[in-house]
Design a protein around this motif. Structure first.
Motif, PDB file in Angstrom:
ATOM      1  N   VAL A   9      -6.985 -49.864 -22.675  1.00  0.00           N
ATOM      2  CA  VAL A   9      -7.039 -49.173 -21.387  1.00  0.00           C
ATOM      3  C   VAL A   9      -7.337 -50.193 -20.297  1.00  0.00           C
ATOM      4  CG1 VAL A   9      -8.134 -47.342 -20.062  1.00  0.00           C
ATOM      5  CG2 VAL A   9      -7.825 -47.075 -22.540  1.00  0.00           C
ATOM      6  N   VAL A  10      -6.349 -50.432 -19.438  1.00  0.00           N
ATOM      7  CA  VAL A  10      -6.490 -51.386 -18.333  1.00  0.00           C
ATOM      8  C   VAL A  10      -6.661 -50.582 -17.049  1.00  0.00           C
ATOM      9  CG1 VAL A  10      -5.455 -53.333 -17.119  1.00  0.00           C
ATOM     10  CG2 VAL A  10      -5.004 -53.013 -19.563  1.00  0.00           C
ATOM     11  N   ILE A  11      -7.825 -50.718 -16.413  1.00  0.00           N
ATOM     12  CA  ILE A  11      -8.151 -49.904 -15.239  1.00  0.00           C
ATOM     13  C   ILE A  11      -7.990 -50.755 -13.989  1.00  0.00           C
ATOM     14  CG2 ILE A  11      -9.877 -48.466 -14.136  1.00  0.00           C
ATOM     15  CD1 ILE A  11     -11.156 -48.059 -16.877  1.00  0.00           C
ATOM     16  N   ASP A  12      -7.063 -50.353 -13.150  1.00  0.00           N
ATOM     17  CA  ASP A  12      -6.781 -51.085 -11.921  1.00  0.00           C
ATOM     18  C   ASP A  12      -8.020 -51.101 -11.024  1.00  0.00           C
ATOM     19  OD1 ASP A  12      -4.575 -52.214 -10.069  1.00  0.00           O
ATOM     20  OD2 ASP A  12      -5.557 -50.697  -8.836  1.00  0.00           O
ATOM     21  N   THR A  36     -10.551 -46.982 -28.359  1.00  0.00           N
ATOM     22  CA  THR A  36     -10.126 -47.613 -27.118  1.00  0.00           C
ATOM     23  C   THR A  36     -10.875 -48.909 -26.861  1.00  0.00           C
ATOM     24  OG1 THR A  36     -11.751 -46.382 -25.804  1.00  0.00           O
ATOM     25  CG2 THR A  36      -9.568 -45.383 -26.065  1.00  0.00           C
ATOM     26  N   LYS A  37     -10.151 -49.837 -26.278  1.00  0.00           N
ATOM     27  CA  LYS A  37     -10.752 -51.048 -25.742  1.00  0.00           C
ATOM     28  C   LYS A  37     -10.473 -51.027 -24.247  1.00  0.00           C
ATOM     29  CE  LYS A  37     -10.610 -56.101 -25.814  1.00  0.00           C
ATOM     30  NZ  LYS A  37      -9.994 -57.316 -26.423  1.00  0.00           N
ATOM     31  N   VAL A  38     -11.514 -51.057 -23.434  1.00  0.00           N
ATOM     32  CA  VAL A  38     -11.379 -50.916 -21.989  1.00  0.00           C
ATOM     33  C   VAL A  38     -11.447 -52.280 -21.327  1.00  0.00           C
ATOM     34  CG1 VAL A  38     -12.367 -49.907 -19.898  1.00  0.00           C
ATOM     35  CG2 VAL A  38     -12.356 -48.602 -22.040  1.00  0.00           C
ATOM     36  N   CYS A  39     -10.486 -52.557 -20.440  1.00  0.00           N
ATOM     37  CA  CYS A  39     -10.464 -53.804 -19.668  1.00  0.00           C
ATOM     38  C   CYS A  39     -10.595 -53.465 -18.190  1.00  0.00           C
ATOM     39  CB  CYS A  39      -9.165 -54.565 -19.910  1.00  0.00           C
ATOM     40  SG  CYS A  39      -8.987 -55.207 -21.575  1.00  0.00           S
ATOM     41  N   LEU A  40     -11.434 -54.232 -17.487  1.00  0.00           N
ATOM     42  CA  LEU A  40     -11.682 -54.021 -16.063  1.00  0.00           C
ATOM     43  C   LEU A  40     -11.296 -55.287 -15.301  1.00  0.00           C
ATOM     44  CD1 LEU A  40     -15.213 -52.370 -16.414  1.00  0.00           C
ATOM     45  CD2 LEU A  40     -13.000 -51.197 -16.256  1.00  0.00           C
ATOM     46  N   PRO A  41     -10.001 -55.541 -15.138  1.00  0.00           N
ATOM     47  CA  PRO A  41      -9.582 -56.788 -14.475  1.00  0.00           C
ATOM     48  C   PRO A  41      -9.982 -56.795 -13.007  1.00  0.00           C
ATOM     49  CG  PRO A  41      -7.710 -55.326 -14.769  1.00  0.00           C
ATOM     50  CD  PRO A  41      -8.851 -54.707 -15.515  1.00  0.00           C
ATOM     51  N   GLU A  42     -10.375 -57.956 -12.524  1.00  0.00           N
ATOM     52  CA  GLU A  42     -10.736 -58.115 -11.120  1.00  0.00           C
ATOM     53  C   GLU A  42      -9.729 -58.973 -10.367  1.00  0.00           C
ATOM     54  OE1 GLU A  42     -12.843 -56.637  -9.426  1.00  0.00           O
ATOM     55  OE2 GLU A  42     -14.165 -55.705 -10.892  1.00  0.00           O
ATOM     56  N   PHE A  47      -5.570 -59.259 -15.191  1.00  0.00           N
ATOM     57  CA  PHE A  47      -4.623 -58.173 -15.409  1.00  0.00           C
ATOM     58  C   PHE A  47      -3.523 -58.613 -16.373  1.00  0.00           C
ATOM     59  CE2 PHE A  47      -0.983 -55.502 -14.467  1.00  0.00           C
ATOM     60  CZ  PHE A  47      -1.535 -54.252 -14.246  1.00  0.00           C
ATOM     61  N   ALA A  48      -2.968 -59.781 -16.114  1.00  0.00           N
ATOM     62  CA  ALA A  48      -1.908 -60.294 -16.976  1.00  0.00           C
ATOM     63  C   ALA A  48      -2.431 -60.598 -18.377  1.00  0.00           C
ATOM     64  CB  ALA A  48      -1.306 -61.565 -16.357  1.00  0.00           C
ATOM     65  N   ARG A  49      -3.602 -61.217 -18.428  1.00  0.00           N
ATOM     66  CA  ARG A  49      -4.162 -61.599 -19.724  1.00  0.00           C
ATOM     67  C   ARG A  49      -4.407 -60.378 -20.596  1.00  0.00           C
ATOM     68  NH1 ARG A  49      -8.609 -63.885 -18.032  1.00  0.00           N
ATOM     69  NH2 ARG A  49      -7.468 -65.764 -17.422  1.00  0.00           N
ATOM     70  N   ALA A  50      -4.872 -59.298 -19.981  1.00  0.00           N
ATOM     71  CA  ALA A  50      -5.150 -58.085 -20.753  1.00  0.00           C
ATOM     72  C   ALA A  50      -3.883 -57.537 -21.387  1.00  0.00           C
ATOM     73  CB  ALA A  50      -5.797 -57.038 -19.852  1.00  0.00           C
ATOM     74  N   LEU A  51      -2.801 -57.479 -20.621  1.00  0.00           N
ATOM     75  CA  LEU A  51      -1.551 -56.950 -21.167  1.00  0.00           C
ATOM     76  C   LEU A  51      -0.911 -57.909 -22.173  1.00  0.00           C
ATOM     77  CD1 LEU A  51       0.105 -55.315 -18.021  1.00  0.00           C
ATOM     78  CD2 LEU A  51      -0.932 -54.163 -19.977  1.00  0.00           C
ATOM     79  N   ILE A  52      -0.972 -59.186 -21.863  1.00  0.00           N
ATOM     80  CA  ILE A  52      -0.333 -60.163 -22.743  1.00  0.00           C
ATOM     81  C   ILE A  52      -1.035 -60.230 -24.096  1.00  0.00           C
ATOM     82  CG2 ILE A  52       0.097 -62.634 -23.039  1.00  0.00           C
ATOM     83  CD1 ILE A  52       0.496 -62.752 -19.969  1.00  0.00           C
TER      84      ILE A  52
END
Length: 285
Positions: A9-12, A36-42, A47-52
């Motif tokens: 889960v990548v939260i904008d 779920t693994k939650v990512c909170l990109p800043e 953001f890219a690293r989480a998806l990649i």
């Protein structure tokens, strides 16, 4: 639990700041139904690293239309759309694209669709600068929602004067490929454009054009193209066609795609990629 049942889960960041309550609700529903693994990109790199680095986890993006577009653009440029179905929970102010794609509105309904829905393969428009269009493309850009000039290479709606939106602006600038900086090109009145569909000229420069729209179709039909030429007499009907490749050229023009204003350009070609990307939508009854 199988890896395919696990979610990333990548939260904008803009969604977290604009509607934290909806983000929390969506996260709770997803966490209750799957691992779920939650990512909170800043920033764009996170953001890219989480998806990649998602591995076998199914990616779920929580955000507005811009976040969905950034995710699809990133996976398209990495040529990973074929093997990666996206799930999306719309949170934010700009959600017209999400709605048109069939994503449920509301955090609970959208999160449940992520858990219980099915992947649907959708067509994609890809232009000659490797930019993508998920929904409707219009020339000239629609005047009903004027957008502020966007920095070069940055698709996105008007950012406004909020300092905390700079993160979103940076994400947009990094992950999407768009034409040059907007210039002083008028978007009112008819245009002199040459329009080719699958290599055949359907409107030439001698026929003024009021509007052009291109929308990805489905089931192998290509794109739905509508050209409204300036009519000499009353009652003239728009020209409607189906095609897989559309080239527009002529005087400098802007175009609106997925609520993003791009241009000016003098020529642009869009090609339909059938069933190019997958989106999790509510299962058919």
């Amino acid at each position: 639990m199988a890896a395919s049942d696990q979610l990333l889960v990548v939260i904008d960041p803009v969604a977290r700041r604009t509607d934290g309550e909806s983000v929390r609700i969506a996260k709770d529903v997803l966490s209750a139904g799957a691992a779920t693994k939650v990512c909170l990109p800043e920033g764009p790199e996170e953001f890219a690293r989480a998806l990649i680095r998602r591995g076998a986890r199914r990616p779920v993006v929580i955000g507005d239309d811009g976040a969905l577009l950034r995710a699809v653009s990133l996976l398209h440029r990495r040529r990973e759309l074929t093997a990666c179905a996206l799930s999306f929970v719309p949170v934010g102010g700009a959600l017209s694209l999400s709605r048109s794609l069939g994503v449920p509105m509301g955090a609970v309904a959208a999160a449940r669709a992520v858990l219980d829905g099915a992947e649907r393969r959708l067509d994609l428009l890809v232009d000659d600068s490797d930019g993508v269009v998920l929904g409707a493309l219009r020339i000239p850009s629609p005047p009903s929602r004027p957008l502020a000039p966007v920095p070069a290479g940055a698709p996105g709606e008007e950012i406004g004067g909020h300092p905390w939106l700079r993160t979103c602006q940076s994400l947009v600038r990094t992950f999407a490929s768009r034409p040059s900086r907007l210039g002083p090109v008028s978007t009112t009145g008819p245009s002199r454009l040459r329009i080719e569909v699958d290599g055949v000229c359907v409107v030439d420069l001698d026929q003024p054009v009021e509007a052009v729209s291109v929308t990805p179709g489905g089931s192998g039909t290509g794109a739905e193209i509508e050209v409204r030429a300036v009519s000499v007499g009353a009652g003239s009907s728009p020209l409607r066609l189906l095609g897989h490749k559309v080239t527009v050229s002529g005087a400098d023009f802007r175009y609106g795609a997925d609520s993003v204003v791009s241009g000016p350009v003098r020529t642009r070609t869009w090609t339909v990629r059938e069933s190019a990307w997958g989106l999790t939508l509510p299962a058919a009854p």
